[in-house]
Design a protein around this motif. Structure first.
Motif, short mmCIF file in Angstrom:
data_model
loop_
_atom_site.label_atom_id
_atom_site.label_comp_id
_atom_site.label_asym_id
_atom_site.label_seq_id
_atom_site.Cartn_x
_atom_site.Cartn_y
_atom_site.Cartn_z
N SER A 65 0.85 -1.19 0.00
CA SER A 65 0.00 0.00 0.00
C SER A 65 0.87 1.24 0.00
O SER A 65 2.07 1.18 0.31
CB SER A 65 -0.89 0.02 1.25
OG SER A 65 -1.75 -1.08 1.22
N ALA A 66 0.24 2.39 -0.31
CA ALA A 66 0.98 3.65 -0.41
C ALA A 66 1.78 3.94 0.86
O ALA A 66 2.92 4.38 0.82
CB ALA A 66 0.00 4.78 -0.69
N GLY A 67 1.18 3.65 2.01
CA GLY A 67 1.85 3.96 3.27
C GLY A 67 2.89 2.92 3.68
O GLY A 67 3.44 3.02 4.78
N GLY A 68 3.14 1.93 2.85
CA GLY A 68 4.14 0.93 3.18
C GLY A 68 3.59 -0.32 3.83
O GLY A 68 4.32 -1.28 4.06
N ARG A 69 2.30 -0.31 4.17
CA ARG A 69 1.69 -1.53 4.70
C ARG A 69 1.52 -2.53 3.55
O ARG A 69 1.70 -2.21 2.38
CB ARG A 69 0.31 -1.24 5.32
CG ARG A 69 0.35 -0.34 6.56
CD ARG A 69 -1.05 -0.15 7.11
NE ARG A 69 -1.57 -1.38 7.70
CZ ARG A 69 -2.63 -2.03 7.23
NH1 ARG A 69 -3.29 -1.60 6.18
NH2 ARG A 69 -3.03 -3.13 7.82
N HIS A 70 1.13 -3.77 3.94
CA HIS A 70 0.87 -4.77 2.90
C HIS A 70 -0.25 -4.29 1.99
O HIS A 70 -1.03 -3.39 2.35
CB HIS A 70 0.50 -6.11 3.54
CG HIS A 70 -0.68 -6.03 4.47
ND1 HIS A 70 -1.97 -5.85 4.02
CD2 HIS A 70 -0.77 -6.09 5.82
CE1 HIS A 70 -2.80 -5.82 5.05
NE2 HIS A 70 -2.09 -5.95 6.16
#
Lengths: 187, 503
Positions: B341-346
């Motif tokens: 994801s954009a925020g670095g999450r999966h």
């Protein structure tokens, strides 16, 4: 997977939800049967005294869980409310489970479980000892979605009738001895 | 069933069981015979609050587990936690461990049943298989009698855990305000630990079956990765401090469709986060996220529609709290949403049919958790209750029911008698997304001149089945069928034809 009681005890199962109005009638019939046994120490059926090989219980679940409760019993009588719309509320009938007018026996019972017929077929295919075809004593009810622990008057009045119907089935099965019984009986 | 012409304007799928409630799906077509909209309706239990008012709050854990024959354990736990809160009492740690252990046993049974009895017919047997094959019997024919026996063993094992801790195999009764009425012995603990080890093997085997039969089948992969079952909504679920799903306690985390966390909240603050949308065509109320707002039955980051389900719990989590489930969690996202994801999450998985896989990841977690909790040094402690002493007032209890976040909220007088009740049951959260999923599936599979086959209707039904919806008043069902009634209306609303099965 056996929870067998180890003899030929008949299981009488009051089915339903005790806080959903008329759906609680199965429990009330179980209660009436227990009260008679407690009071009289035995049950006198229309054909004489019954042997003590009767176990009475209540259940609020269907499908697989109901099938699992039946494991180990050669004979079972289920008491339940139904809403067929074909008879006045309070009408008591008795039929074999496989005689219930249900097409497509293998269809899902609900959004969560299998039908009892499919569950029984599964149990048998896995070798579980299960009743050949449980009797079902049904009470025609006015089933709603209104919470409450009271029955409507007609269904309340049907409790002794349904209790007698259970006793008759017990006596009939007893008269058949160990044959298990395959005939039908409707009233 | 026969070919339909584009003049027919309305299709109603009417799954009615006696006590499940009278669920109904209505599909409206436009002039060209394309799906214009769909409506999903189910009845809600009436009169529950009136039934509860005046009763002692400590009765609620036993009373509310009668609401529903499907997840009595979930209501038992939510009610006990709400009653704890009403009495301002925190149960001792051993009591909380016991509750979670019971709850893990319940989850193990419930998820097993859903996968093999409900998901299985759709995936293992196949959506286009003959109706008679689409049952747990068909599943067992496909996977073999040995697995069938294990399914029954799995159910019995989970019930046994509930029985040991809850006092009864159905409708547990031991959770009370401030803790539990009893602990467990060393012998019982050892039995549960052994069940847990077996459960871990069973859950791993179930994931292997999913892998072999579903993931390696191109047709099923297409369903799992296509758009027919996909809506990009918000997700919600209880998490622990490490942002792992926890079924029994924690804070509620909400994550946006693009994977960005919206925040976490204490369950007692639920009214600050959730509002309910009223629509003129139904008495159902559709919960949505207050901070995002109601934009209609649409997906996307601007729409406050959210999902609470196994898929939602995985989407909101940063990982699983147990090692084997963590590995499956990683495989799940690497397979279905390989881009972070954009925020670095999966990545986020939005296909509703992936809920079946997510459920199996949770099954493995529940099994591992059985072992963890059964081997906790405090699990056999006698310190299982803090007797309430404070004046009772008001309290909220939240757990993750298998089918979504479940909240009980009670108000009492100073004697502890109920004056008001509010329940947000698992399925309620999902009313709007279920409606949207059904519409999406209908739009994908029903077109002008479409032959309305049984398999096609089943594909629409699959959309809501993936949510494992609970109709609130469900207890049991004899004879136990789920009839479908499909009513087709013409442009003027007149009935052209009624197609029925099992009714």
């Amino acid at each position: 997977m056996h929870t067998a009681p180890g003899d030929d005890t008949t299981l009488v199962l009051g089915l339903g939800n005790p806080i959903l109005g008329d759906d609680g009638v199965g429990w009330r019939v179980a209660e009436a049967l227990e009260a008679r046994i407690a009071r009289e120490g035995r049950i006198d059926s229309p054909r004489g005294a019954l042997p003590p090989r009767v176990e009475i219980d209540r259940l609020s679940v269907g499908g697989l869980r109901l099938m699992e409760r039946l494991i180990g019993y050669r004979r079972a009588i289920i008491v339940d409310a139904v809403e067929t719309g074909t008879a006045p509320p309070g009408t008591v009938r008795r039929v074999r489970l496989d005689e219930l007018p249900v097409p497509g026996q293998e269809r899902l019972a609900s959004a969560h479980d299998s039908s009892l017929a499919a569950a029984l077929a599964l149990g048998r295919s896995l070798g579980a000892p299960l009743p050949e075809s449980p009797w079902v004593v049904t009470v025609e009810a006015e089933l709603g979605i209104e919470v409450g622990d009271r029955l409507t008057a007609a269904v309340e009045a049907a409790i002794p009738v349904a209790t007698t119907a259970v006793l008759e089935v017990l006596a009939q099965d007893e008269a058949r001895g160990d044959e298990g019984g395959t005939g039908s009986c409707t009233s | 069933m026969e070919s339909r012409t584009p003049t027919m304007q309305r299709i109603t799928i009417d799954p009615i069981t006696r006590l499940e409630g009278h669920g109904k799906i209505e599909i409206f077509l436009d002039e060209r015979g394309e799906v214009a909209n769909t409506y999903f309706q189910i009845p809600e239990l009436r009169g529950f609050e009136r039934f509860c008012v005046g009763r002692p709050v400590e009765e609620m854990p036993v009373l509310t587990n009668r609401i529903c024959g499907v997840c009595p354990e979930a209501h038992h736990m939510a009610a006990a936690k709400a009653a704890d809160a009403v009495y301002h009492v925190t149960p001792p740690r051993p009591a909380r461990l016991l509750r979670e252990l019971l709850y893990s046993g319940f989850y193990f049974t419930d998820h097993t049943t859903h996968f093999y009895a409900l998901g299985g017919p759709d995936f293992i047997v196949g959506p286009d298989a003959p109706l008679a094959e689409r049952s747990i019997l068909g599943v067992v024919r496909k996977v073999g009698l040995e697995i069938g026996g294990q399914v029954i063993q799995a159910r019995r094992s989970g019930h046994r855990v509930v029985e040991i801790i809850g006092g009864r195999g159905v409708h547990p009764a031991t959770a009370v305000p401030g803790g539990m009425t009893k602990g467990i012995t060393e012998e019982q603990r050892a039995e549960i630990e052994a069940i847990g080890h077996w459960a871990v093997d069973f859950a791993r085997g179930s994931l292997e079956i999913f892998d072999r039969i579903v993931l390696q089948n191109p047709g099923y992969r297409e369903l799992l990765e296509g758009d027919a079952y996909t809506d990009r909504t918000y997700y919600m679920g209880l998490v622990d401090e490490g942002m792992h799903p926890n079924f029994y306690e924690g804070r509620v985390r909400v994550v946006a469709p693009d994977g960005e966390p919206l925040g976490t909240y204490d369950p007692a603050e639920y009214t600050d986060w959730i509002a309910e949308r009223v629509e003129p065509w139904t008495y159902l109320k559709f919960p949505y996220l207050k901070r995002v707002g109601w934009k209609g039955f649409v997906d996307g980051k601007d729409s406050g529609v959210y999902v609470a389900s196994p898929l939602a719990r995985l989407n909101v989590a940063d990982g699983m709290a147990t090692p084997l489930a963590q590995a499956e969690f990683e495989r799940f996202f690497a397979t279905l949403a390989p881009q972070p994801s954009a925020g670095g999450r999966h990545g986020m998985v939005h296909n509703r049919l992936a809920t079946h896989w997510a459920r199996l990841v949770e099954l493995l977690y529940a099994a591992e958790r059985l072992v963890e909790l059964a081997t906790d040094p405090e699990i056999t402690s006698d310190d299982v209750r803090a007797v309430p002493t404070a004046t009772p007032t008001e309290g909220v209890g939240t757990v993750e029911a298998p089918r979504g976040t479940l909240t009980h909220h009670y108000w009492t007088d100073d004697r502890g008698l109920i004056t008001r009740v509010n329940l947000v049951v698992g399925t309620t959260n999902n009313y709007a997304p279920i409606s949207m999923s059904v519409r999406r599936a209908a739009q994908s599979f029903i077109h002008a001149g479409t032959v309305v086959t049984d398999g096609l209707l089943n594909r629409v039904e699959m959309a809501f089945r993936s949510y494992d919806p609970c109709f609130g008043c469900a207890t049991h069902s004899l004879p136990g069928q789920m009839p479908l009634e499909v009513t087709i209306h013409d442009a003027d609303g007149g009935i052209v034809d009624v197609l029925r099965q099992h009714c």
